[in-house]
Every structure is written in structure tokens, then in C-alpha cells.
Design an enzyme around this catalytic site. Structure first.
Site, PDB file in Angstrom:
ATOM      1  N   ASP A 413       2.613   2.916 -10.614  1.00 21.30           N
ATOM      2  CA  ASP A 413       1.389   3.567  -9.844  1.00 21.30           C
ATOM      3  C   ASP A 413       1.819   3.989  -8.378  1.00 21.30           C
ATOM      4  O   ASP A 413       0.939   4.122  -7.585  1.00 21.30           O
ATOM      5  CB  ASP A 413       0.135   2.542  -9.709  1.00 21.30           C
ATOM      6  N   SER A 438       1.079   5.981  -3.143  1.00 12.87           N
ATOM      7  CA  SER A 438       0.232   4.954  -3.876  1.00 12.87           C
ATOM      8  C   SER A 438      -0.640   5.706  -4.796  1.00 12.87           C
ATOM      9  O   SER A 438      -1.694   6.280  -4.041  1.00 12.87           O
ATOM     10  CB  SER A 438      -0.436   3.874  -2.812  1.00 12.87           C
ATOM     11  N   ARG A 439      -0.471   5.698  -5.893  1.00 12.79           N
ATOM     12  CA  ARG A 439      -1.421   6.666  -6.769  1.00 12.79           C
ATOM     13  C   ARG A 439      -2.764   6.073  -7.038  1.00 12.79           C
ATOM     14  O   ARG A 439      -3.724   6.729  -7.294  1.00 12.79           O
ATOM     15  CB  ARG A 439      -0.959   7.072  -8.009  1.00 12.79           C
ATOM     16  N   VAL A 440      -2.918   4.690  -7.125  1.00 12.15           N
ATOM     17  CA  VAL A 440      -4.256   4.174  -7.265  1.00 12.15           C
ATOM     18  C   VAL A 440      -5.062   3.425  -6.220  1.00 12.15           C
ATOM     19  O   VAL A 440      -6.174   3.251  -6.171  1.00 12.15           O
ATOM     20  CB  VAL A 440      -4.296   3.593  -8.524  1.00 12.15           C
TER      21      VAL A 440
END
Ligand code: ATP
Ligand code: MG
Length: 580
Positions: A413, A438-440
Site C-alpha cells: 500500500d 503511502s496509499r492508505v
């Protein structure tokens, strides 16, 4: 329909008596139908052994011992009360009819054994070789079975007997592992005696499904300003740490573990293919700083056979899942997955699987996806536990488009990219702000952190652009010069030594002060030292404010203004005192 003819062979030192033969035939007919014939072959052994096709009934002493060993291995490890049980078992020995499937080793070498004639064997099943060497089935072919050995396997040779166990590979799990250093199969390596666990878990386990998962919305603080401000990690997230060799990858994972002290997070550090000395040092470090009280180290060193290196991360993951399913929070570090992929490539080539890109086998993507998918934030119904994964990958000359890096980037992620040029320039941790993401984790950041960190990425991006641009320019106008100094100051602020994790309120204060231009009076090269001084001042003189931010996770307008004015004042005082 005529029943199939079966031939049973009785191996014994003497021929059976009439009566014994009758008894055997009676037993055999009941089991295999009326068309069974019994032949006797002389074999000098203390006992007898009956074989019908694949089934073996072993009443020799060595057979009995093996059966007992197996019974013991089924008992939970480390229990002192086992000894009387063993004595009792020996005294009241009654032979158990144990149908077992046996085979022989056809060839062995480099940690791989090829076994013939095992009809019902399953993929991933554990096979038992002579002398207690264990192996795992990895390859099923028509007439033979490929098996990886979890031991150097010196005692296994051509013609050795192999026995099916019907079990898949598992490791002991439980609280007793905390604070210990174990190998890839859960055996202790730290010389502190047996581990009293009561449960086993298979190392391979399906990942939680969609409905079993909750959303990632609680922060897992690393204590590293450059990460928590820009690439926040949430509990249950998988964030890759990627970079060339010696760029501080392990240091980031280690600091993150240290920062979990007192936060009720269980940490697991899986080392794959590293030098044993490096891991010993890491364990000493963790112990010295009081982190072993909540940490497990799973270690498969560079000198361990490739099969052990291959199973190590799955074993660590199984240990983590045990805690996650109890509703606890777990942090697991895989250091590193490039060496894991190399161990798997070694195995696959030895098993004669066809090589693909970079000689990795075709299923190398699945190798890591099935591992990393097991990290999750479980839903409330499943207890709300989480497992956060920090896989580490080593690149060659910063090449993130190589096979393994691209695979893992697409599974995780987000990634924290460490760059050696930054590292050597003294910018440590050497996080490349441009390509890290940081995707989430954004949802997991506290409100205070979110409002404090605001536009830091944008400011840094502008600074980098301007820096390149102004390298060629002679004299700069005042605005540009100020912006450059501001950017340099920010970069300096993001420098952070090892083992110095920052608390949340400390990060909020530094970011708020710097991003609102309250530290303009401080020259960039003095920034690190001043930041320390500033935090100390806040700690002594604005204690309430610090505690308020830490406990509520909020930053009110009033607090923000107070931070800015107090920081500006402190900076001005320092400037006057030191003549900046
Ligand atoms: P390898 O590729 O060998 O695994 P690595 O990328 O894991 O290396 P580390 O072992 O973490 O790198 O760090 C390399 C060296 O840099 C170590 O000596 C470590 O002490 C030092 N180092 C790492 N981070 C920092 C930091 N923030 N400040 C100062 N020194 C650091
Ligand atoms: Mg390392």
C-alpha cells in the site's frame, strides 16, 4: 466384479507359526478383502513388519520408537509433565496398528530430495526422513515427489526411507515466544531453553477475506518525522521500505519497533538471508533498549538451507496471525524479501522448474502476494486486531523497475524509497520525498498531525525544483534566496539520528513551527540542534499544551498560534544569543 488380488509380505527373522499365520490372514482379509496372500521373507530385526502395497504395519523396535517420537511431537512443547507420560507410555506399550505410506529417496543434493512411490502425498505435506530430518513436499510428479529438506540433510542418502506424516508445516505460536529468537521452524536460537507454547499453526494460511476486514484508520507511529508527517502508516497497512544496500532500511524498521514501546503492539522481526552477526547485534540493541519485551525475532541466516529461508516469513506471519486473531495489534518486518525471492529461486531451479524473467520461477509474484495479503486490519466482528507489515526490498543501483521490486511495489500500500545519494550527503533517514508514497495511511493520521504537516510535501517539492534551477544561476533575488533557506531548513529538520524516535506532540510542534515560518531566524545548518532545544523549551514551559496534543490528537487554532509565537520567540532569543 472380481476382487483385486493383493500380496502381503511379512518380514520377520523366523517364519510365522500356523496360528500366527491364521491371525495375520484374518486381519488382512478383513481389511483388504478375501483375495490376499501372505508371504514370508526373512529379515533380521527385533520384531516384524507387514507390508501390503503401500501400507506398512511396523512392529519392530525402531518402528515403535518412531511411533513414540511422533506421539511426543504431538504434545505441546516445553511441558515438564510430559516425562511421567512418557514413562507410562513405555511401560504400557501396546502396538498401535499404524497404516503408513513409505517411500525411498531416489536422489538428494543441495537441500532437495527426490522421493519415489508416494501415491497420496499432498503439496506442502511434511515428510519424515531417517534420523528425524524433516522435509516439505514442493513438487508432485507422476512417479516421484520433489521435497525440500529443513536440515543440512547429511544423514539422508539414496535409498533412505521416507514416511508421510499427513501434516502440513506448522510452527508453535503463543505468548511464550515473545522476547525470544527462534529459527524458521520456531525452535529457540537464543540458548534460553525450551519455549513453552501450547499451540501450533500451519505456516501457510489463507488471507482474511473482504468481509473479515475493516478499514485502516488507526496510526502506527514510526517516530520518524519524515515518515509520520508525509507517509503515515496505518495499522493493518503494508508499507514497503526499499533502497540500495546500506541506506538505512533496517534502521527504519528497528526505530519503528523501538517506538512501539508501551503502545501494546507486538513486533515480529523476520530476518531472511542476513549475516547472523548482524541479527545478533540487532537483538542486543532491542534488548538494551527494552524492546525485547514485546518482540519476537525469527531468523533464517544466510548460511541456513534455502528451504528454511523460504519458510521463515510465513512462519513469522503465522506467529503474528495468532495475536491478530486475539484482537491485538502486530507489527511484522520482513528483512528482506529480495533475499527471500533469491532463496525461492534457488529452490525452484533445483526442483527443475522452468526459469522466467531474471531466472525467477513463474509464481514468484504469488510467493509474496500470499504472504503480504495476510496482513490486515480485521473487522470488529473478527476482534478488530491488526497486522501491519513492513517488507524490505533491496534494489541494485536504485533500480525500482527490476522484477522483484515492481512486484512488491504493486502488492503493498505504498513505499518508502531510500536513496544512497541522500544517505551519503548526510540526509538521514534518506527518504526520497518525491517517489515515496503511502496509499492508505492518510486516514490513519491524527487530526493534529494532519493539520501540522499540511503542505510539507508541496513545499519540499518546490524547494527541490528551485534547488536544481538555481544551481546555475549566479545571484538570486531575495524571495528566491529566502525560499531556498526555508527549504534547506526543512530538509535539516527531517534529519533524525537512529534510536531517537519522536513522540507525536514533538513532531506536531516541529512541523507547525517550521511550516509556518516561525524558525526563519535559524540558519539551516543549526536547525537540528535548535529543534532539540526548542522541544526542551516546550517541554518545560508549555507542558500542558504538549500533553493536550498527545492525549487528544487534536491541534486547536489557539494551540497552533501558541506554538508559532513561542517558537518564533525562542528562535529569536537563540539568534540574539549566538549572533546568527
Ligand atoms: P543492508 O543493505 O546492509 O541491510 P540497510 O539498508 O539495512 O543495510 P542499515 O544497516 O539500516 O542499512 O544502516 C546502514 C548504516 O547506516 C548503519 O551503520 C546505521 O547505523 C547507519 N544509519 C542508518 N540510519 C541512520 C540515521 N538515521 N542516522 C545515522 N546513521 C544511520
Ligand atoms: Mg538491513
Amino acid at each position: 466384479m472380481a476382487e483385486e488380488k493383493k500380496r502381503a509380505v511379512l518380514y520377520a527373522p523366523n517364519p510365522p507359526s500356523q496360528e500366527q499365520e491364521e491371525q495375520f490372514l484374518c486381519f488382512l482379509r478383513e481389511k483388504y478383502g478375501p483375495n490376499v496372500t501372505l508371504d514370508w521373507e526373512r529379515r533380521s530385526a527385533d520384531g516384524f513388519r507387514l507390508e501390503v502395497d503401500m501400507d506398512v504395519y511396523d512392529w519392530t523396535v525402531s518402528g515403535k520408537l518412531r511411533q513414540m517420537r511422533e506421539m511426543l511431537s504431538e504434545l505441546p512443547g516445553g511441558r515438564r509433565d510430559v516425562i511421567p507420560l512418557v514413562k507410562e507410555a513405555v511401560q504400557n506399550w501396546t502396538p498401535r496398528i499404524l497404516a503408513e505410506e513409505m517411500g525411498t529417496v531416489l536422489s538428494v543434493g543441495d537441500g532437495i530430495a527426490t522421493v519415489g512411490k508416494l501415491d497420496d502425498v499432498a503439496y506442502g505435506e511434511i515428510l519424515m526422513f531417517e534420523d528425524g530430518v524433516r522435509g516439505m513436499v514442493q513438487d508432485l510428479r507422476e512417479h516421484e515427489t520433489g521435497c525440500i529438506l529443513f536440515d543440512s540433510g547429511d544423514s539422508v542418502c539414496q535409498g533412505s526411507l521416507v514416511r508421510r506424516t499427513g501434516k502440513t508445516a506448522g510452527v508453535p505460536v503463543g505468548e511464550a515466544l515473545i522476547g525470544r529468537v527462534v529459527d524458521a521452524l520456531g525452535a529457540p536460537l537464543d540458548g534460553q531453553g525450551r519455549i513453552a507454547t501450547h499451540e501450533y499453526r500451519p505456516i501457510e494460511n489463507p488471507a482474511p477475506g473482504i468481509l473479515e476486514r475493516g478499514s485502516v484508520n488507526r496510526p502506527l507511529e514510526t517516530g520518524i518525522l519524515a515518515i509520520d508527517s508525509m507517509f503515515p502508516i496505518g495499522r493493518g497497512q503494508r508499507e514497503l521500505i526499499i533502497g540500495d544496500r546500506q541506506t538505512g532500511k533496517t534502521a527504519i524498521a528497528l526505530d519503528t519497533i523501538l517506538n512501539q514501546r508501551g503502545k501494546d503492539v507486538i513486533c515480529i522481526y523476520v530476518s531472511i538471508g542476513q549475516k547472523a552477526s548482524a541479527v545478533a547485534q540487532l537483538a542486543t540493541n532491542l534488548r538494551k533498549r527494552g524492546a525485547m519485551g514485546y518482540t519476537i525475532i525469527v531468523h533464517a541466516s544466510a548460511s541456513d538451507p534455502a528451504p528454511l529461508q523460504y519458510v521463515a516469513p510465513y512462519a513469522g506471519c503465522a506467529m503474528g496471525e495468532y495475536f491478530m486473531e486475539q484482537g491485538k495489534d502486530v507489527l511484522i518486518v520482513y528483512d528482506d524479501l529480495s533475499k527471500h525471492a533469491i532463496a525461492y529461486r534457488t529452490l525452484s531451479l533445483l526442483l527443475n522448474r522452468s526459469p522466467g524473467r531474471e531466472a525467477y520461477p513463474g509464481d514468484v509474484f504469488y510467493l509474496h502476494s500470499r504472504l503480504l495479503e495476510r496482513s490486515a486490519q480485521l473487522s470488529e466482528e473478527r476482534g478488530g486486531g491488526s497486522m501491519t507489515a513492513l517488507p524490505i526490498v533491496e534494489t541494485q543501483a536504485g533500480d525500482v523497475s527490476a522484477y522483484i521490486p515492481t512486484n512488491i511495489i504493486s502488492i503493498t500500500d505504498g513505499q518508502i524509497f531510500l536513496e544512497s545519494s541522500l544517505f551519503f550527503a548526510g540526509q538521514r533517514p534518506a527518504v526520497n520525498v518525491g517517489i515515496s508514497v503511502s496509499r492508505v495511511g492518510g486516514d490513519a493520521q491524527t487530526k493534529a498531525m494532519k493539520s501540522a504537516a499540511g503542505a510539507i510535501r508541496l513545499d519540499l517539492a518546490q524547494y527541490r525544483e528551485m534547488e536544481v534551477f538555481t544551481q546555475f544561476a549566479g545571484d538570486l533575488d531575495e524571495t528566491t534566496a529566502r525560499q531556498l533557506v526555508y527549504g534547506q531548513g526543512l530538509m535539516q529538520l527531517l534529519r533524525q539520528g537512529q534510536y531517537q524516535p519522536l513522540r507525536q506532540y514533538e513532531q506536531v510542534i516541529l512541523l507547525t513551527a517550521a511550516l509556518r515560518h516561525a524558525l526563519e531566524a535559524v540558519p539551516p545548518k543549526e536547525m537540528s540542534a535548535f529543534a532539540e532545544e526548542l522541544l526542551e523549551q516546550f517541554h518545560w514551559k508549555r507542558r500542558d499544551l504538549c500533553m493536550r496534543i498527545e492525549s487528544t490528537g487534536l491541534l486547536t487554532d489557539k494551540d497552533r498560534d501558541e506554538i508559532v509565537s513561542f517558537a518564533r520567540e525562542t528562535a529569536a532569543q537563540a539568534a540574539r544569543r549566538r549572533g546568527w
